[in-house]
Design a protein around this motif. Structure first.
Motif, PDB file in Angstrom:
ATOM      1  N   HIS A  76       0.894  -1.171  -0.233  1.00  0.00           N
ATOM      2  CA  HIS A  76       0.091   0.161   0.034  1.00  0.00           C
ATOM      3  C   HIS A  76       0.844   1.083  -0.005  1.00  0.00           C
ATOM      4  O   HIS A  76       0.465   2.245  -0.535  1.00  0.00           O
ATOM      5  CB  HIS A  76      -0.829  -0.130   1.062  1.00  0.00           C
ATOM      6  N   LEU A  77       1.913   1.391   0.725  1.00  0.00           N
ATOM      7  CA  LEU A  77       2.900   2.303   0.678  1.00  0.00           C
ATOM      8  C   LEU A  77       3.268   2.705  -0.590  1.00  0.00           C
ATOM      9  O   LEU A  77       3.708   3.798  -1.172  1.00  0.00           O
ATOM     10  CB  LEU A  77       4.088   2.121   1.680  1.00  0.00           C
ATOM     11  N   ARG A 101       4.149  13.219  -0.265  1.00  0.00           N
ATOM     12  CA  ARG A 101       4.484  13.262   1.137  1.00  0.00           C
ATOM     13  C   ARG A 101       3.385  13.495   1.945  1.00  0.00           C
ATOM     14  O   ARG A 101       3.112  12.747   3.099  1.00  0.00           O
ATOM     15  CB  ARG A 101       5.673  14.377   1.393  1.00  0.00           C
ATOM     16  N   ALA A 102       2.507  14.289   1.739  1.00  0.00           N
ATOM     17  CA  ALA A 102       1.218  14.308   2.702  1.00  0.00           C
ATOM     18  C   ALA A 102       0.595  13.254   2.994  1.00  0.00           C
ATOM     19  O   ALA A 102       0.074  12.574   3.861  1.00  0.00           O
ATOM     20  CB  ALA A 102       0.422  15.512   2.028  1.00  0.00           C
ATOM     21  N   ARG A 103       0.088  12.409   1.894  1.00  0.00           N
ATOM     22  CA  ARG A 103      -0.627  11.373   1.856  1.00  0.00           C
ATOM     23  C   ARG A 103       0.152  10.153   2.557  1.00  0.00           C
ATOM     24  O   ARG A 103      -0.281   9.442   3.236  1.00  0.00           O
ATOM     25  CB  ARG A 103      -1.511  10.919   0.615  1.00  0.00           C
ATOM     26  N   ALA A 109       2.094   7.743   9.946  1.00  0.00           N
ATOM     27  CA  ALA A 109       2.303   8.466  11.030  1.00  0.00           C
ATOM     28  C   ALA A 109       2.051   7.707  12.471  1.00  0.00           C
ATOM     29  O   ALA A 109       3.162   7.540  13.171  1.00  0.00           O
ATOM     30  CB  ALA A 109       1.405   9.667  11.284  1.00  0.00           C
ATOM     31  N   PRO A 110       1.254   6.734  12.783  1.00  0.00           N
ATOM     32  CA  PRO A 110       0.814   6.079  13.951  1.00  0.00           C
ATOM     33  C   PRO A 110       2.019   5.062  14.022  1.00  0.00           C
ATOM     34  O   PRO A 110       2.771   4.744  14.993  1.00  0.00           O
ATOM     35  CB  PRO A 110      -0.472   5.310  13.936  1.00  0.00           C
ATOM     36  N   VAL A 111       2.264   4.085  13.101  1.00  0.00           N
ATOM     37  CA  VAL A 111       3.279   3.254  12.941  1.00  0.00           C
ATOM     38  C   VAL A 111       4.572   3.560  12.815  1.00  0.00           C
ATOM     39  O   VAL A 111       5.750   3.423  13.728  1.00  0.00           O
ATOM     40  CB  VAL A 111       2.999   2.291  11.718  1.00  0.00           C
ATOM     41  N   GLU A 184      -3.469  20.938   5.004  1.00  0.00           N
ATOM     42  CA  GLU A 184      -3.483  21.894   3.946  1.00  0.00           C
ATOM     43  C   GLU A 184      -2.383  23.076   4.155  1.00  0.00           C
ATOM     44  O   GLU A 184      -1.460  23.377   3.303  1.00  0.00           O
ATOM     45  CB  GLU A 184      -4.897  22.554   3.907  1.00  0.00           C
ATOM     46  N   ALA A 185      -2.429  23.418   5.327  1.00  0.00           N
ATOM     47  CA  ALA A 185      -1.391  24.371   5.682  1.00  0.00           C
ATOM     48  C   ALA A 185       0.084  23.969   5.858  1.00  0.00           C
ATOM     49  O   ALA A 185       0.796  24.377   5.500  1.00  0.00           O
ATOM     50  CB  ALA A 185      -1.649  24.888   7.253  1.00  0.00           C
ATOM     51  N   ALA A 186       0.056  22.621   6.332  1.00  0.00           N
ATOM     52  CA  ALA A 186       1.508  22.010   6.393  1.00  0.00           C
ATOM     53  C   ALA A 186       1.826  21.975   5.093  1.00  0.00           C
ATOM     54  O   ALA A 186       3.103  21.953   4.683  1.00  0.00           O
ATOM     55  CB  ALA A 186       1.442  20.828   7.108  1.00  0.00           C
ATOM     56  N   SER A 187       0.957  21.417   4.124  1.00  0.00           N
ATOM     57  CA  SER A 187       1.411  21.403   2.599  1.00  0.00           C
ATOM     58  C   SER A 187       1.925  22.742   1.871  1.00  0.00           C
ATOM     59  O   SER A 187       2.942  22.506   1.379  1.00  0.00           O
ATOM     60  CB  SER A 187       0.329  20.532   1.885  1.00  0.00           C
ATOM     61  N   ALA A 188       1.063  23.591   2.418  1.00  0.00           N
ATOM     62  CA  ALA A 188       1.576  25.067   1.776  1.00  0.00           C
ATOM     63  C   ALA A 188       2.946  25.315   2.238  1.00  0.00           C
ATOM     64  O   ALA A 188       3.747  25.930   1.492  1.00  0.00           O
ATOM     65  CB  ALA A 188       0.521  25.994   2.230  1.00  0.00           C
ATOM     66  N   ALA A 189       3.030  25.029   3.463  1.00  0.00           N
ATOM     67  CA  ALA A 189       4.637  25.306   3.996  1.00  0.00           C
ATOM     68  C   ALA A 189       5.648  24.580   3.356  1.00  0.00           C
ATOM     69  O   ALA A 189       6.838  25.298   3.037  1.00  0.00           O
ATOM     70  CB  ALA A 189       4.380  25.164   5.554  1.00  0.00           C
ATOM     71  N   LEU A 190       5.379  23.478   3.335  1.00  0.00           N
ATOM     72  CA  LEU A 190       6.559  22.240   2.617  1.00  0.00           C
ATOM     73  C   LEU A 190       6.600  22.911   1.172  1.00  0.00           C
ATOM     74  O   LEU A 190       7.828  23.067   0.727  1.00  0.00           O
ATOM     75  CB  LEU A 190       6.082  21.107   2.673  1.00  0.00           C
ATOM     76  N   GLU A 191       5.608  23.141   0.434  1.00  0.00           N
ATOM     77  CA  GLU A 191       5.602  23.692  -0.938  1.00  0.00           C
ATOM     78  C   GLU A 191       6.506  25.042  -0.903  1.00  0.00           C
ATOM     79  O   GLU A 191       7.275  24.965  -2.004  1.00  0.00           O
ATOM     80  CB  GLU A 191       4.305  23.931  -1.629  1.00  0.00           C
TER      81      GLU A 191
END
Length: 201
Positions: A76-77, A101-103, A109-111, A184-191
């Motif tokens: 799946h990864l 990276r976001a998806r 994250a939990p694992v 959404e905000a994290a994605s904008a910062a990374l972009e």
């Protein structure tokens, strides 16, 4: 030719073993996703509806169990990573990497949090994490090969390292967990960070 009467019992035991192993792995993942970073064998057994000794019969230790989790999620990864065209416009490629990276990071994250706790004492977990880190760095180098090649040679290694750090799980976790940004905000910062790095010659 083997008689089906002799084959069926063995096949049945194998099938039950496969189902039990899968149930144990699913139980661990469910507990991790619920926020239990280091669930006990007893908790895993209860969730999987098996006895604790059954967990040990199928997995010698926690390291073997985490290795099975990693293996079960690898397909799946790969799908989540997807295929990014390295020939598009820079802004399109940056957006594609950020979406990737976001998806991926949201799903793992939990694992991932549990794996990071185990990494210092587990060779197999360390190897799995290092392999994935290398895969992500190679993906960045492939997708942004044009920009990296155009960068002054003396600074290319630094650029590649900066790209890897900016697009890492650690950076994503800092944006999401420490700064409290939504996806959404994290994605904008990374972009914005990636574009700044790739256009600063």
């Amino acid at each position: 030719m083997l008689d089906s009467v002799n084959v069926t019992p063995l096949d049945g035991r194998v099938a039950r073993s496969v189902r039990t192993r899968a149930a144990i792995v699913d139980a661990l993942v469910a507990l991790l996703e619920e926020g239990s970073a280091q669930p006990t064998i007893e908790e895993i057994a209860v969730r999987a509806s098996v006895a604790p000794r059954t967990v040990f019969q199928h997995y010698a230790d926690r390291e073997a169990l985490f290795a099975a989790v990693s293996e079960s999620r690898s397909a799946h990864l790969t799908v989540l990573m997807g295929a990014i065209d390295a020939g598009g416009e820079l802004e399109e490629r940056v957006a594609a990497i950020v979406a990737q990276r976001a998806r991926v990071y949201e799903w793992i994250a939990p694992v991932r949090r549990a794996a990071l706790l185990m990494e210092p004492s587990s060779e197999s977990v360390h190897a799995a994490l290092e392999s994935f880190r290398a895969t992500k760095r190679e993906e960045l180098a492939r997708v942004f090969a044009t920009e990296i090649a155009a960068y002054p040679q003396r600074g290319r290694a630094t650029l590649v390292a900066a790209l890897g750090a900016a697009a890492s799980y650690s950076s994503w976790a800092a944006l999401r967990e420490q700064q409290g940004l939504d996806v959404e905000a994290a994605s904008a910062a990374l972009e914005r960070t990636l574009l700044a790095l790739l256009t600063s010659c």
